[in-house]
Design a protein around this motif. Structure first.
Motif, PDB file in Angstrom:
ATOM      1  N   ARG A   1       0.975  -1.132   0.063  1.00  0.00           N
ATOM      2  CA  ARG A   1       0.024   0.050   0.031  1.00  0.00           C
ATOM      3  C   ARG A   1       0.869   1.171  -0.065  1.00  0.00           C
ATOM      4  NH1 ARG A   1       2.558   1.599   3.917  1.00  0.00           N
ATOM      5  NH2 ARG A   1       2.268   0.987   6.144  1.00  0.00           N
TER       6      ARG A   1
ATOM      7  N   ILE B   1       6.151  -1.379   2.846  1.00  0.00           N
ATOM      8  CA  ILE B   1       7.224  -0.440   2.297  1.00  0.00           C
ATOM      9  C   ILE B   1       7.246   0.957   2.578  1.00  0.00           C
ATOM     10  CG2 ILE B   1       8.315   0.203   0.228  1.00  0.00           C
ATOM     11  CD1 ILE B   1       7.275  -2.404  -1.305  1.00  0.00           C
ATOM     12  N   ARG B   2       7.982   1.425   3.231  1.00  0.00           N
ATOM     13  CA  ARG B   2       8.012   2.775   3.795  1.00  0.00           C
ATOM     14  C   ARG B   2       9.154   3.357   4.313  1.00  0.00           C
ATOM     15  NH1 ARG B   2       5.919   1.086  10.236  1.00  0.00           N
ATOM     16  NH2 ARG B   2       7.567  -0.096  10.766  1.00  0.00           N
TER      17      ARG B   2
ATOM     18  N   TRP C   1      11.126   4.983  10.047  1.00  0.00           N
ATOM     19  CA  TRP C   1      10.173   4.253  10.759  1.00  0.00           C
ATOM     20  C   TRP C   1      10.916   3.030  11.380  1.00  0.00           C
ATOM     21  CZ3 TRP C   1       6.330   6.646  12.374  1.00  0.00           C
ATOM     22  CH2 TRP C   1       5.502   7.625  11.417  1.00  0.00           C
TER      23      TRP C   1
ATOM     24  N   TYR D   1      -0.234   6.790  14.704  1.00  0.00           N
ATOM     25  CA  TYR D   1       0.304   6.175  13.767  1.00  0.00           C
ATOM     26  C   TYR D   1       0.505   4.841  13.850  1.00  0.00           C
ATOM     27  CZ  TYR D   1       3.585   4.266  10.144  1.00  0.00           C
ATOM     28  OH  TYR D   1       4.068   3.266   9.511  1.00  0.00           O
TER      29      TYR D   1
ATOM     30  N   SER E   1      -0.270  11.041   4.239  1.00  0.00           N
ATOM     31  CA  SER E   1      -0.945  11.851   4.728  1.00  0.00           C
ATOM     32  C   SER E   1      -1.544  12.725   3.745  1.00  0.00           C
ATOM     33  CB  SER E   1      -0.371  12.622   6.127  1.00  0.00           C
ATOM     34  OG  SER E   1       0.385  11.625   6.919  1.00  0.00           O
TER      35      SER E   1
ATOM     36  N   GLU F   1      -3.854   8.586   5.489  1.00  0.00           N
ATOM     37  CA  GLU F   1      -3.420   8.552   6.856  1.00  0.00           C
ATOM     38  C   GLU F   1      -3.919  10.040   7.486  1.00  0.00           C
ATOM     39  OE1 GLU F   1       0.025   6.183   7.976  1.00  0.00           O
ATOM     40  OE2 GLU F   1      -1.199   4.513   7.317  1.00  0.00           O
TER      41      GLU F   1
ATOM     42  N   ALA G   1       0.628   4.928   1.755  1.00  0.00           N
ATOM     43  CA  ALA G   1      -0.169   5.371   2.994  1.00  0.00           C
ATOM     44  C   ALA G   1       0.253   6.764   3.372  1.00  0.00           C
ATOM     45  CB  ALA G   1      -0.037   4.258   4.207  1.00  0.00           C
TER      46      ALA G   1
HETATM   47  N1  GLU Z   1       1.492   8.152   6.657  1.00  0.00           N
HETATM   48  C1  GLU Z   1       2.923   7.644   7.248  1.00  0.00           C
HETATM   49  C2  GLU Z   1       3.834   8.524   6.295  1.00  0.00           C
HETATM   50  O1  GLU Z   1       3.454   9.487   5.623  1.00  0.00           O
HETATM   51  C3  GLU Z   1       3.050   6.299   6.389  1.00  0.00           C
HETATM   52  C4  GLU Z   1       4.168   5.427   6.548  1.00  0.00           C
HETATM   53  C5  GLU Z   1       3.689   3.885   6.283  1.00  0.00           C
HETATM   54  O2  GLU Z   1       3.844   3.827   4.824  1.00  0.00           O
HETATM   55  O3  GLU Z   1       3.450   3.070   7.033  1.00  0.00           O
HETATM   56  O4  GLU Z   1       5.060   8.623   6.857  1.00  0.00           O
END
Ligand code: GLU
Length: 548
Positions: A37, A250-251, A255, A233, A41, A73, A39
């Motif tokens: 996905r 995948i981010r 994180w 989050y 903001s 998000e 995700a």
């Molecule tokens: N909303 C989070 C961001 O923009 C998403 C991080 C994720 O992909 O889990 O960093």
């Protein structure tokens, strides 16, 4: 007692985690199919790193026959802007990044695993929060801002790990009466995880890009639900990625340090963890060092920049693929027309330390891409770009499409097309001499030919230029006019006896080129003159003579 507490805190929640598991069954996908996905903001700003991550997630899912979906998000209302979802969707789709599931507009979505907008999932988060409270794994915390600030200062002074744990977790063991009393006073509270972790123990993240990373367990009683009931989050990540069936998260690598929290959350919630791939930020060379591409300092950090500049979406994606997997370029050379999904993309081949952004490389890829377009396609691309960014240019292009297409077709649709256009915003200046309305008329004659000779060349040429000549005849005429003017008809002759001549046929052509276009370097002069036509060429030559 925990059960009673859960009922007191969440009387409105009647669903159970089992209900949700039933409502969102495991996806029925073939073995090995991956679900990924994007995700973001809804801040309205799309960073090139976001496009990069989205592209990778899409390729990773699609080449496995899986699903790539868009979740928004929006848990931080302060950062949100109006129309932010739509701006992100459009910004991505400008580059061919589309989703098979998830948000499709500000308030619309498709798919069986929604809502895909976090602010619409309150009941879902509360269902899990209630369950954790009922199991004694989470609790309400009434600490005030001031108390938290005091703790922060004390921890800083004593050089302790910041956060709520151990002696700092003041509400961890409140009796039910104490909770009731505070609730009766309407005191605000958050729901915290009752962490069972110990920092003496270590856990290992087996990252798909960075390999194994060992970290201490989480021992923080992190916030799950904020005082307004909105999830953090961390909590939303665990609940959403579980229910939506994400197999590969995948981010951004910012994180990674939260991974121990996520590890504990998935455990207490009874969820299987997804795989993780943490992407390093795209870097830029700066003053001999490397730094992250910055939203503030670098216009090229914004995805909108590439659209505005008119880099073809395919070129940007091809470029980002070379950043992702450096063997992409060789593969592309061998498979010039293959679909990107056929490329054996591997997360494990991505740079663990961050790829270096290289505008020169993008320019090369883009020039190459544009050179292979036929003139009809380029014309259409150019007009739709100009419609958005340059109305004056658009009206020129549309005034006489045939003329515009002949211009764009110079040294195109041939075996070795000219690679000179990197982006659509360059075209106007590049072809400006075809349009009196935008040509600046500046003439850049070479210094090695004197004024008198230039005038003689132009005077002679204006009488012999014939717009019906084929290329050979056309050039033969220029050759023939050379000797009477004191120029060698062949560069070879000139080289043998430079003392005998003022220059050679190349210099004569340059003088004609400059008078007609203003420039010393242009694409094929024959084609240019033929497109300009007798009338305009004659006028340009006369104008040049007058200006000298
Ligand atoms: N909303 C989070 C961001 O923009 C998403 C991080 C994720 O992909 O889990 O960093």
């Amino acid at each position: 007692m925990s059960k009673e507490l859960a009922e007191i805190l969440f009387p409105e929640i009647t669903l159970t985690p089992q209900d949700l598991e039933k409502k969102y069954p495991r996806r029925n996908l073939p073995e090995g199919a991956r679900v990924t996905r994007f995700a973001p903001s809804p801040t309205g700003f799309l960073h090139i790193g976001g496009l990069f991550a989205a592209m990778i997630s899409k390729v990773w899912a699609e080449k496995s026959g899986g699903v790539f979906y868009l979740r928004i998000e929006d848990t931080d209302k302060k950062r949100e802007i109006e129309n932010g979802v739509k701006i992100i969707i459009d910004g991505l789709s400008d580059f061919g990044i589309t989703f098979s599931e998830g948000m499709t507009g500000n308030d619309t979505e498709v798919g069986d695993y929604g809502p895909y907008l976090q602010s619409k999932r309150e009941e879902i988060y509360k269902t899990y929060a209630k369950d954790l409270v009922a199991k004694g794994l989470a609790y309400p915390c009434f600490m005030t801002e001031e108390e938290l600030e005091e703790i922060r200062i004390k921890q800083e002074e004593l050089k302790l790990t910041p956060g709520i744990y151990g002696e700092f977790a003041k509400c961890r063991d409140l009796s039910i009466d104490a909770v009731k009393e505070r609730l009766n006073k309407n005191l605000p509270y958050v729901i915290r995880l009752k962490s069972g972790g110990n920092i003496e123990n270590r856990i290992v993240l087996d990252d798909l890009i960075k390999g194994e990373i060992s970290m201490p367990e989480n021992n923080l009683d992190i916030v799950l639900l904020k005082s307004d009931g909105i999830p953090t989050y961390h909590f939303a990540h665990a609940v959403d990625d579980h229910l939506m069936g994400t197999t590969d998260v995948i981010r951004g690598d910012e994180w990674i340090s939260s991974y121990p929290i996520h590890y504990e959350l998935f455990k207490v919630l009874g969820f299987t963890m997804p795989r993780y791939a943490h992407i390093s930020p795209i870097m830029k060379q700066d003053n001999g060092g490397k730094r992250k591409l910055s939203k503030r300092k670098d216009p090229e950090a914004a995805v909108s920049y590439y659209h505005e500049m008119g880099y073809p979406k395919e070129a940007v994606i091809e470029y980002l693929m070379t950043l992702a997997n450096s063997n992409f370029e060789d593969w592309r050379a061998q498979n010039p027309t293959a679909d990107i999904n056929e490329f054996p993309f591997e997360l494990s081949k991505m740079s663990p330390s961050g790829a270096l952004f290289d505008l020169v490389k993008l320019t090369d890829i883009s020039k190459n891409y544009i050179s292979k377009l036929n003139c009809e396609t380029l014309y259409n691309m150019l007009t739709s770009w100009a419609k958005e960014y340059d109305k004056e240019f658009l009206s020129l292009l549309e005034k006489d499409p045939q003329y515009a297409k002949r211009i764009l077709n110079i040294e195109r649709e041939i075996e070795k097309p000219r690679k000179d256009i990197a982006k659509l915003s360059d075209v106007k200046d590049y072809i400006s001499y075809f349009y009196d309305e935008i040509w600046d008329g500046k003439l850049d004659f070479p210094e090695n030919i004197n004024k008198e000779d230039i005038i003689n060349i132009l005077n002679t040429y204006k009488d012999i230029f014939n717009e019906n000549d084929d290329k050979e005849t056309w050039f033969e005429r220029i050759r023939q006019m050379c000797p009477p003017l004191g120029f060698a008809a062949m560069p070879k002759e000139y080289k043998k006896n430079p003392g005998l001549y003022k220059g050679h046929v190349g210099d004569v052509s340059t003088v004609i080129r400059v008078a007609a276009t203003g420039r010393r370097n242009t694409p094929d002069l024959y084609e240019i003159l033929m497109i300009l036509g007798k009338e305009k060429v004659t006028k340009r030559l006369l104008d040049a003579i007058n200006k000298l």
